[in-house]
Design a protein around this motif. Structure first.
Motif, PDB file in Angstrom:
ATOM      1  N   ASP A 173       5.942  -2.700   0.136  1.00 43.24           N
ATOM      2  CA  ASP A 173       7.255  -3.371   0.049  1.00 43.24           C
ATOM      3  C   ASP A 173       7.150  -4.132  -1.337  1.00 43.24           C
ATOM      4  N   TRP A 224      10.896   0.040  -1.781  1.00 40.62           N
ATOM      5  CA  TRP A 224       9.424   0.491  -1.389  1.00 40.62           C
ATOM      6  C   TRP A 224       9.009   1.077  -2.394  1.00 40.62           C
ATOM      7  N   GLU A 251      10.269  -2.059   8.472  1.00 42.14           N
ATOM      8  CA  GLU A 251       9.630  -1.243   7.380  1.00 42.14           C
ATOM      9  C   GLU A 251       9.585   0.133   7.759  1.00 42.14           C
ATOM     10  N   TYR A 310       3.822   3.965   1.140  1.00 38.37           N
ATOM     11  CA  TYR A 310       4.460   2.903   0.381  1.00 38.37           C
ATOM     12  C   TYR A 310       4.163   1.497   0.383  1.00 38.37           C
TER      13      TYR A 310
END
Length: 285
Positions: free
Chosen positions: A149, A111, A261, A147
């Motif tokens: 990915d 991330w 996530e 954040y």
């Protein structure tokens, strides 16, 4: 502490207020002039430092292991509850977070931080009912970062809520969340932080897909994360991370791995925070 940052071509630039002991870039600064120390004072100081080292080591051990044992609970709360203003933003929310085995099927995740939210308190950070549920422990400070990915397909906001509560109040809140399933209700969700000119610009309430909330009992802190798609698509049925991560789950958030996530990033921010606090409270023996 008033953090703020956006994603640029290189590493995000973060602007802080001036916490005690650090300048606006998170570098240590001198708080006063040097003081001359005589031999007797030095000897006395050495004894004090040694004593504090033994105490600090015990507190650190309890904090790092998540053990809120009676002997170290008060010391842990005192140390952790007041450290948010002296830890640089890159330690609280690293520019890059590695998540080995954090994805579906044990896949690795990486991330990248796209923004750190300005300090705005807790008023607009949670759905009204969640804010009401958290009210008994108070809000001393709320720190958040968003954040994305490695593929920039997903965005996740992670938060550290520093409360005003003692160990008893945090324990009661954690028990209530567990007994009443407050961390699973779609009307009690944390809100995302959408930063302009980033991949998270369209990350609003209707884009929330999965979330997790963890009430710590060994520190006055609530850790949470909420995730969604980076393309701004709306989600009709958000799903708590624990459910979305179940084997065989077929919902859109589950299939996309958005539960992983949220949970994966929250876990690693919490681990990093524990490690940072542990290092800060350790004393040389």
């Amino acid at each position: 502490m008033a953090p703020g940052a956006v994603l640029g071509a290189g590493r995000p630039v973060v602007a802080f207020g001036e916490p005690e002991g650090y300048d606006e870039r998170g570098r240590g600064r001198t708080l006063g002039g040097r003081v001359r120390v005589g031999p007797r004072t030095a000897a006395a100081t050495a004894c004090v430092v040694l004593g504090l080292g033994l105490i600090g080591g015990a507190v650190t051990g309890s904090w790092l292991t998540g053990d809120s044992g009676k002997g170290g609970a008060a010391g842990t709360f005192a140390a952790v509850g007041s450290m948010w203003h002296s830890i640089p933003v890159d330690q609280l929310f690293p520019p890059t977070v590695e998540g080995r085995g954090a994805g579906p099927g044990g896949a690795d995740r990486t991330w990248t931080r796209v923004a750190v939210a300005p300090d705005s308190g807790c008023q607009d950070a949670f759905d009204p009912l969640l804010r009401k549920a958290l009210a008994p422990v108070g809000c001393a400070r709320l720190l958040r970062a968003t954040y994305t990915d490695a593929t920039q397909s997903y965005v996740t906001t992670v938060g550290l809520l520093f409360t005003k509560a003692d160990a008893t109040a945090m324990g009661s809140l954690a028990a209530r969340f567990k007994a009443e399933g407050l961390d699973r209700r779609t009307d009690l969700m944390p809100r995302p932080y959408a930063a302009e000119d980033t991949v998270a610009a369209a990350f609003g309430d209707k884009q929330r897909a999965s979330w997790t909330i963890s009430v710590l009992t060994d520190a006055p802190v609530v850790v949470y994360a909420v995730s969604g798609w980076a393309d701004g698509r709306t989600v009709d049925a958000p799903q708590p991370a624990g459910d979305a991560m179940q084997s065989g789950a077929t919902t859109a958030p589950a299939q996309a791995g958005l539960g992983h996530e949220a949970q994966g990033l929250a876990d690693r921010i919490e681990r990093g925070f524990r490690k940072t606090v542990g290092s800060a409270t350790e004393k040389p023996s």
